[in-house]
Design an enzyme around this catalytic site. Structure first.
Site, PDB file in Angstrom:
ATOM      1  N   HIS A  87     -11.354  -6.488  -3.878  1.00 47.88           N
ATOM      2  CA  HIS A  87     -11.072  -6.414  -2.443  1.00 47.88           C
ATOM      3  C   HIS A  87     -12.075  -7.244  -1.637  1.00 47.88           C
ATOM      4  O   HIS A  87     -12.446  -6.894  -0.517  1.00 47.88           O
ATOM      5  CB  HIS A  87     -11.078  -4.956  -1.970  1.00 47.88           C
ATOM      6  CG  HIS A  87     -10.006  -4.636  -0.965  1.00 47.88           C
ATOM      7  ND1 HIS A  87      -8.692  -4.534  -1.317  1.00 47.88           N
ATOM      8  CD2 HIS A  87     -10.056  -4.398   0.360  1.00 47.88           C
ATOM      9  CE1 HIS A  87      -7.962  -4.233  -0.255  1.00 47.88           C
ATOM     10  NE2 HIS A  87      -8.770  -4.160   0.790  1.00 47.88           N
ATOM     11  N   TYR A 112       0.875  -1.163   0.000  1.00 48.83           N
ATOM     12  CA  TYR A 112       0.000   0.000   0.000  1.00 48.83           C
ATOM     13  C   TYR A 112       0.916   1.218   0.000  1.00 48.83           C
ATOM     14  O   TYR A 112       1.821   1.306   0.826  1.00 48.83           O
ATOM     15  CB  TYR A 112      -0.871   0.054   1.255  1.00 48.83           C
ATOM     16  CG  TYR A 112      -2.097  -0.824   1.249  1.00 48.83           C
ATOM     17  CD1 TYR A 112      -3.170  -0.549   0.404  1.00 48.83           C
ATOM     18  CD2 TYR A 112      -2.190  -1.907   2.115  1.00 48.83           C
ATOM     19  CE1 TYR A 112      -4.304  -1.346   0.421  1.00 48.83           C
ATOM     20  CE2 TYR A 112      -3.322  -2.704   2.138  1.00 48.83           C
ATOM     21  CZ  TYR A 112      -4.380  -2.420   1.290  1.00 48.83           C
ATOM     22  OH  TYR A 112      -5.498  -3.206   1.306  1.00 48.83           O
ATOM     23  N   ASP A 140      -7.267  -1.319  -5.315  1.00 52.57           N
ATOM     24  CA  ASP A 140      -8.731  -1.340  -5.316  1.00 52.57           C
ATOM     25  C   ASP A 140      -9.349  -0.714  -4.073  1.00 52.57           C
ATOM     26  O   ASP A 140     -10.573  -0.767  -3.897  1.00 52.57           O
ATOM     27  CB  ASP A 140      -9.267  -2.761  -5.504  1.00 52.57           C
ATOM     28  CG  ASP A 140      -8.601  -3.778  -4.593  1.00 52.57           C
ATOM     29  OD1 ASP A 140      -7.944  -3.355  -3.623  1.00 52.57           O
ATOM     30  OD2 ASP A 140      -8.719  -4.988  -4.860  1.00 52.57           O
TER      31      ASP A 140
END
Length: 458
Positions: A333, A226, A255
């Site tokens: 996700h 991330y 996402d």
């Protein structure tokens, strides 16, 4: 040396101390930037929060987010001090061989997990339409078996991003595994090692990456990235990952640039945190774009890049235009970001319809809704290299630790082998679109302009 009584009065917005792993920190300046919001820190302020921290975070996260100037000193040990793993005890687990399906493992797990774990793991966005659709869509795809084929031999070996693995099934990045079992991600890694399977380690794992890879010497590992608002913190973490040779590629997750509205999770947090607590601070960088972000990432890693969260064939096509990108994961996700979006299988079919060349340019993986070996076979037949398990791995961990994860993988491996044999296929690479009938899904595919000519934005 501080006593616990020394920090008990420092628990306000303007003066906040906390003890973790025997160290006392002044986290006052960190309150406003904590990705989980300041309310959870204030809830444990003035206490030894080691157990609460260990349940969801690796120790190394402290070095990533807190500076040395925030460390005040050591906490005097007490008889009550203990880590989460020392205080945790295993519940009696049923014999793993008696569990015959992923759905049964899920039912057992939901009965054993804490309310906090259930709401975090099982929740999805809004009406949870996408979460349910991810699995239900497989029911509309029919298998086309061939007869008079010698099906004595059956191999599940395949490759992903040039690395050979023992299963076309991998463990997707799933955060905070210690909420399911004290062994956490190490238990998942150990189970994957027994199959030479891929484990994508979550950026939000509850253990350090080095401890996880050490637990699975025969597993294949990737690491989920991330990109945080604090770019320098992300770059420091990438440098640490670069020093771990077991990590074979980077999985950049795209996402969830903002959190979805997971109502069950929000209700639990509202009950857990005092009324009027501030909203969660979202720590993920929302300014990512194709060329800018991939150019930046290539400066900080030499590893192959996989993009997770592709939800349209147009973005799959764009991904193939960047040489550093070696694979994509079609994923929404697990229904935890945008509700009523397309399922990974729909996106896979749209790639076949509008830009089939992508299947030869990239390794295309899918994630979400896998419950049966027939689901695995259908995805592979339509061009996926492998499928990922997220919740299923956590549920197996909750039921039996490493053995529960191993059993979940074994169930899918056995079901996949059986389906392949009944189709008349001995090798996963021999599966093709002629083994399935997906015509019932044609009306559910995008029928508008494909937009494949649009250039990636800077």
């Amino acid at each position: 040396m501080f006593r616990l009584s020394d920090i008990q009065h420092h628990k306000s917005d303007s003066d906040c101390w906390i003890a973790i792993h025997g160290n006392v920190y002044d986290v006052t300046k960190f309150l406003g930037s904590h990705p989980g919001g300041k309310a959870i820190i204030l809830q444990h302020a003035g206490t030894d929060a080691t157990i609460a921290f260990e349940n969801v975070h690796p120790a190394e996260l402290l070095d990533e987010y807190l500076s040395s100037g925030q460390l005040l000193g050591r906490l005097e040990p007490t008889a009550q001090s203990a880590t989460a793993s020392e205080q945790s005890t295993d519940l009696d687990a049923p014999p793993m061989a008696t569990i015959l399906s992923i759905a049964e493992m899920e039912r057992l797990a939901l009965a054993r997990l804490s309310p906090k774990a259930v709401t975090y793991y099982a929740s999805a966005t809004d009406d949870e339409i996408t979460k349910l659709a991810n699995g239900n869509i497989f029911k509309s795809i029919l298998l086309r078996p061939r007869v008079f084929v010698d099906c004595t031999y059956c191999s599940l070996l395949t490759t992903m991003m040039g690395t050979r693995v023992g299963l076309p099934v991998f463990v997707s990045p799933a955060a905070m595994a210690k909420l399911a079992h004290p062994s956490g991600e190490a238990g998942i890694a150990s189970a994957c090692a027994r199959f030479n399977a891929l484990h994508i380690i979550s950026k939000n794992a509850s253990m350090s990456v080095s401890d996880i890879v050490r637990a699975g010497p025969d597993a294949v590992f990737a690491w989920q990235l991330y990109v945080l608002k604090d770019i320098k913190a992300t770059e420091r973490t990438l440098a640490q990952i670069k020093a771990i040779p077991q990590i074979k590629f980077i999985v950049l997750t795209l996402d969830a640039p903002f959190p979805g509205k997971r109502e069950a999770d929000e209700r639990y947090k509202a009950a857990e945190v005092a009324a009027g607590a501030p909203p969660q601070v979202w720590g993920t960088n929302s300014t990512l774009t194709w060329e800018k972000t991939l150019t930046w990432l290539c400066k900080h890693t030499d590893l192959p890049i996989v993009l997770k969260g592709i939800q349209t064939h147009e973005d799959a096509y764009l991904a193939a235009q960047f040489p550093a990108v070696k694979g994509i994961i079609l994923s929404n996700h697990g229904g935890r970001a945008l509700d009523t979006t397309t399922t990974p299988m729909q996106v896979l079919l749209e790639i076949r319809k509008y830009c089939p060349q992508v299947l030869g340019q990239l390794d295309v993986l899918i994630d979400g809704g896998i419950k049966r070996g027939t689901d695995v076979v259908k995805a592979l037949a339509l061009g996926a290299k492998a499928v990922g398990l997220g919740r299923a791995a956590l549920y197996g961990l909750a039921v039996g630790g490493e053995e529960g994860v191993h059993r979940s993988l074994q169930i899918l491996a056995d079901e996949t082998s059986t389906a392949m044999r009944l189709l008349g296929v001995g090798n996963v690479n021999d599966l093709g679109p002629h083994h399935v009938n997906a015509a019932a899904l044609d009306p559910l595919l995008s029928g508008g302009p494909s937009g494949l000519g649009r250039r990636a934005r800077l």
